[in-house]
Design a protein around this motif. Structure first.
Motif, PDB file in Angstrom:
ATOM      1  N   VAL A  19       0.876  -1.176   0.000  1.00  0.00           N
ATOM      2  CA  VAL A  19       0.000   0.000   0.000  1.00  0.00           C
ATOM      3  C   VAL A  19       0.912   1.224   0.000  1.00  0.00           C
ATOM      4  N   LEU A  20       0.861   1.976  -1.078  1.00  0.00           N
ATOM      5  CA  LEU A  20       1.826   3.049  -1.305  1.00  0.00           C
ATOM      6  C   LEU A  20       1.120   4.385  -1.493  1.00  0.00           C
ATOM      7  N   GLU A  21       1.575   5.400  -0.777  1.00  0.00           N
ATOM      8  CA  GLU A  21       1.008   6.730  -0.978  1.00  0.00           C
ATOM      9  C   GLU A  21       1.424   7.278  -2.347  1.00  0.00           C
ATOM     10  N   SER A  22       0.708   8.294  -2.820  1.00  0.00           N
ATOM     11  CA  SER A  22       0.999   8.854  -4.149  1.00  0.00           C
ATOM     12  C   SER A  22       0.823  10.365  -4.175  1.00  0.00           C
ATOM     13  N   THR A  23       0.998  10.998  -3.017  1.00  0.00           N
ATOM     14  CA  THR A  23       0.763  12.437  -2.906  1.00  0.00           C
ATOM     15  C   THR A  23       1.518  13.222  -3.980  1.00  0.00           C
ATOM     16  N   TYR A  24       2.801  12.909  -4.135  1.00  0.00           N
ATOM     17  CA  TYR A  24       3.619  13.554  -5.165  1.00  0.00           C
ATOM     18  C   TYR A  24       4.026  12.531  -6.225  1.00  0.00           C
ATOM     19  N   HIS A  29      10.708  16.587  -6.093  1.00  0.00           N
ATOM     20  CA  HIS A  29      11.030  17.666  -5.167  1.00  0.00           C
ATOM     21  C   HIS A  29      12.297  18.398  -5.615  1.00  0.00           C
ATOM     22  N   GLN A  30      12.443  19.620  -5.116  1.00  0.00           N
ATOM     23  CA  GLN A  30      13.694  20.346  -5.302  1.00  0.00           C
ATOM     24  C   GLN A  30      14.819  19.610  -4.587  1.00  0.00           C
ATOM     25  N   SER A 223       8.065  22.284  -2.114  1.00  0.00           N
ATOM     26  CA  SER A 223       7.599  20.918  -1.822  1.00  0.00           C
ATOM     27  C   SER A 223       8.680  20.054  -1.201  1.00  0.00           C
ATOM     28  N   GLY A 224       9.948  20.464  -1.324  1.00  0.00           N
ATOM     29  CA  GLY A 224      11.039  19.654  -0.806  1.00  0.00           C
ATOM     30  C   GLY A 224      10.999  19.426   0.689  1.00  0.00           C
ATOM     31  N   TYR A 225      10.248  20.256   1.428  1.00  0.00           N
ATOM     32  CA  TYR A 225      10.142  20.073   2.866  1.00  0.00           C
ATOM     33  C   TYR A 225       9.018  19.118   3.254  1.00  0.00           C
ATOM     34  N   HIS A 228       6.101  13.850   2.443  1.00  0.00           N
ATOM     35  CA  HIS A 228       5.721  12.886   1.414  1.00  0.00           C
ATOM     36  C   HIS A 228       6.827  12.755   0.364  1.00  0.00           C
ATOM     37  N   ALA A 229       7.161  11.534   0.036  1.00  0.00           N
ATOM     38  CA  ALA A 229       8.193  11.264  -0.965  1.00  0.00           C
ATOM     39  C   ALA A 229       7.734  11.718  -2.343  1.00  0.00           C
ATOM     40  N   ASP A 230       8.706  12.065  -3.194  1.00  0.00           N
ATOM     41  CA  ASP A 230       8.345  12.419  -4.568  1.00  0.00           C
ATOM     42  C   ASP A 230       8.329  11.159  -5.430  1.00  0.00           C
TER      43      ASP A 230
END
Length: 267
Positions: A19-24, A29-30, A223-225, A228-230
């Motif tokens: 189960v993997l998030e997908s926010t970004y 990210h920078q 977004s780098g902060y 959530h992983a990119d």
């Protein structure tokens, strides 16, 4: 990865279902150096026009990582510069409590952060850092900032401006052209944060407590902060599993992000 106050993430050896998030899932990210330079540029703007930098931030994780890099910027500033003397205000008792916990568990920090401790520096507790606790102190701080003639950085919850003390700061200072609002985390649809992020650069407005406020502040997003992983980090999490999952369920992301990540996983 590359969060000094946290150990690097490790992928599990195997999983039947992931189960993997997908926010970004559709963004990168920078790089860390780039985001620090972007943050420094925003601080320099505040110093030059004696404005405020309002940062909506979640109390755990984002606030501490931000403090860590603010300390780094001030440490590297020349001794007589206004940047070195810039006041950093954390208006959140919960964030202050979490910061104390981070300090108590410094043995879990990465090598970079531990080196700073050994050199005598305190990345989460430095000279120009102030914490606001009570509600009355919060109100006094807003009045103090409204009358001030010097710049300051205010970090307050909630991270999406859906409540909490940051809303009072936005209500008071969002219409001031010398204000900078910096979003360092994901802003969900339907939140005040997303509306400010979307309409602010267009010279738009928002309603706060049924009052229309024209957005004259400068709006920034780093977004780098985010916690959530990119896209690359998410893909690497899968690639580093020795035995790949039979099934991957994508959650916690807008449909565009989910579809983009699905496409990359399928390639």
């Amino acid at each position: 990865p590359y969060a000094p106050l946290l150990a690097a993430p490790k992928s599990p050896y195997q999983a039947d279902t992931l189960v993997l998030e997908s926010t970004y899932g559709n963004r990168l990210h920078q790089a860390r150096r780039q985001r620090i330079n972007s943050l420094k540029a925003i601080l320099n703007r505040a110093v030059s026009d004696k404005g405020l930098v309002l940062i909506p931030a979640f109390s755990m994780g984002r606030t501490q990582e931000l403090l860590y890099e603010l300390e780094q910027i001030q440490h590297q500033a020349v001794s007589n510069s206004k940047l070195k003397n810039l006041e950093i205000i954390v208006d959140s008792p919960l964030a202050a409590s979490f910061t104390t916990q981070y300090q108590q568990f410094s043995r879990l920090w990465d090598k970079e952060a531990k080196r700073k401790l050994k050199s005598g520096r305190s990345p989460l507790s430095f000279e120009n850092l102030y914490t606001i606790n009570s509600h009355q102190q919060h109100l006094n701080c807003i009045n103090y900032l409204a009358k001030r003639n010097k710049p300051a950085v205010i970090i307050a919850a909630s991270g999406m401006c859906s409540g909490g003390r940051i809303v009072n700061y936005l209500s008071r200072f969002l219409a001031d052209a010398s204000t900078d609002v910096l979003f360092i985390g994901y802003q969900a649809k339907g939140t005040l944060g997303r509306d400010i992020q979307h309409y602010g650069p267009k010279g738009g407005y928002v309603y706060i407590d049924q009052k229309r406020i024209d957005i004259k502040a400068q709006i920034h997003s780093l977004s780098g902060y985010s916690a959530h992983a990119d896209q690359n980090n998410l893909l690497n999490f899968i690639k580093r599993m020795r035995k790949k999952p039979k099934e991957i369920r994508l959650v916690h992301g807008d449909s565009e992000a989910k579809q983009a990540l699905k496409q990359k996983i399928s390639e």
